[in-house]
Enzyme design. Structure first.
Site, PDB file in Angstrom:
ATOM      1  N   CYS A  64      -6.180  18.297 -30.151  1.00  0.00           N
ATOM      2  CA  CYS A  64      -5.465  18.244 -28.871  1.00  0.00           C
ATOM      3  C   CYS A  64      -6.047  19.178 -27.813  1.00  0.00           C
ATOM      4  CB  CYS A  64      -3.981  18.516 -29.097  1.00  0.00           C
ATOM      5  SG  CYS A  64      -3.219  17.236 -30.145  1.00  0.00           S
ATOM      6  N   HIS A  68       5.301  14.831 -38.186  1.00  0.00           N
ATOM      7  CA  HIS A  68       5.379  16.120 -37.500  1.00  0.00           C
ATOM      8  C   HIS A  68       5.888  15.947 -36.074  1.00  0.00           C
ATOM      9  CE1 HIS A  68       1.500  14.497 -36.199  1.00  0.00           C
ATOM     10  NE2 HIS A  68       1.620  15.265 -35.112  1.00  0.00           N
ATOM     11  N   LYS A 124       3.959  14.232 -24.970  1.00  0.00           N
ATOM     12  CA  LYS A 124       2.927  13.251 -25.306  1.00  0.00           C
ATOM     13  C   LYS A 124       3.187  12.704 -26.702  1.00  0.00           C
ATOM     14  CE  LYS A 124      -0.406  16.837 -26.715  1.00  0.00           C
ATOM     15  NZ  LYS A 124      -0.810  16.338 -28.039  1.00  0.00           N
ATOM     16  N   ASP A 165       0.545  22.396 -27.165  1.00  0.00           N
ATOM     17  CA  ASP A 165       1.240  22.123 -28.433  1.00  0.00           C
ATOM     18  C   ASP A 165       1.481  23.360 -29.314  1.00  0.00           C
ATOM     19  OD1 ASP A 165       0.835  19.617 -27.399  1.00  0.00           O
ATOM     20  OD2 ASP A 165      -0.319  18.855 -29.088  1.00  0.00           O
ATOM     21  N   ASP A 181       3.872  17.793 -28.265  1.00  0.00           N
ATOM     22  CA  ASP A 181       3.912  16.592 -29.089  1.00  0.00           C
ATOM     23  C   ASP A 181       5.382  16.199 -29.268  1.00  0.00           C
ATOM     24  OD1 ASP A 181       1.437  15.590 -29.730  1.00  0.00           O
ATOM     25  OD2 ASP A 181       1.482  16.184 -31.828  1.00  0.00           O
ATOM     26  N   HIS A 229       6.994  13.007 -30.884  1.00  0.00           N
ATOM     27  CA  HIS A 229       6.856  11.703 -31.523  1.00  0.00           C
ATOM     28  C   HIS A 229       8.196  11.081 -31.921  1.00  0.00           C
ATOM     29  CE1 HIS A 229       2.581  12.257 -31.736  1.00  0.00           C
ATOM     30  NE2 HIS A 229       2.642  13.264 -32.589  1.00  0.00           N
TER      31      HIS A 229
END
Length: 205
Positions: free
Chosen positions: A151, A81, A106, A8, A46, A48
């Protein structure tokens, strides 16, 4: 085979980002220095959706840092974020991406967060990272990135649980430290699970 896992290293976790990790940009030089030493480099990202359940903004009256229940699990609420397709979700501009063979996204399920690069927080769904490393006969992994106490820690612990000898690069990570001592506790947890914690100079030397 030995693999380097970059966790990340994205704009929103760098200074000025939506969920800035203090000194998060300091991990980039370590990552760039170590990449040439590994036959396989992979990265987690990441990624999202805007309606992700870990965002405080999606829980009226709640603030970042509060804890709620999400998909039956305790969930820390975060600022919005790393939303899919935004600049904040992109990798740091100065991170050398050429050596990265594969990226594993993820946190794509709005109902459950994913700290680990291997599984969601309920360990119900795989990102494909474990299967990829197994297919490449990876026996040892070195992990660095953001953030140490979330993470990176969970990625290292899941790697160990899959039988992969795992080293966390301490100076290649930075932590959130919602509570003082979270980073130290994360390193202790990785060691207790059988992982190693080393500095990049040891690996480069």
């Amino acid at each position: 085979m030995r693999a380097l896992i970059l966790v990340d290293i994205q704009n929103d976790f760098l200074p000025g980002g939506a969920l800035a990790v203090p000194e998060g940009d300091r991990v980039i030089a370590v990552a760039n220095a170590l990449m040439p030493m590994f036959p396989l480099v992979v990265a987690t990202q990441d990624w999202h959706p805007p309606d992700h359940g870990s965002f405080a903004a999606n829980h009226p009256g709640r603030s970042p840092g509060e804890v709620v229940t999400l998909a039956g699990l305790q969930q820390v609420l975060w600022p919005t974020h790393c939303v899919q397709g935004t600049r904040g979700a992109e990798f740091a501009r100065t991170l050398q991406q050429g050596p990265v063979a594969q990226i594993f996204v993820k946190g794509v399920d709005p109902e459950v967060d994913s700290y680990s690069g291997f599984f969601d927080n309920g360990r119900r769904r795989s990102t494909g990272l474990g299967e990829y490393l197994r297919a490449h006969e990876v026996r040892e992994a070195v992990v660095l990135g953001l953030a140490t106490d979330y993470c990176v820690k969970f990625t290292a612990l899941d790697a160990l649980s899959l039988g992969i000898a795992t080293t966390l690069v301490e100076d290649g990570c930075r932590g959130v430290e919602l509570r003082p001592g979270d980073v130290a506790a994360a390193l202790t947890e990785v060691r207790a699970a059988g992982g190693a914690v080393r500095r990049s100079a040891d690996l480069l030397g």
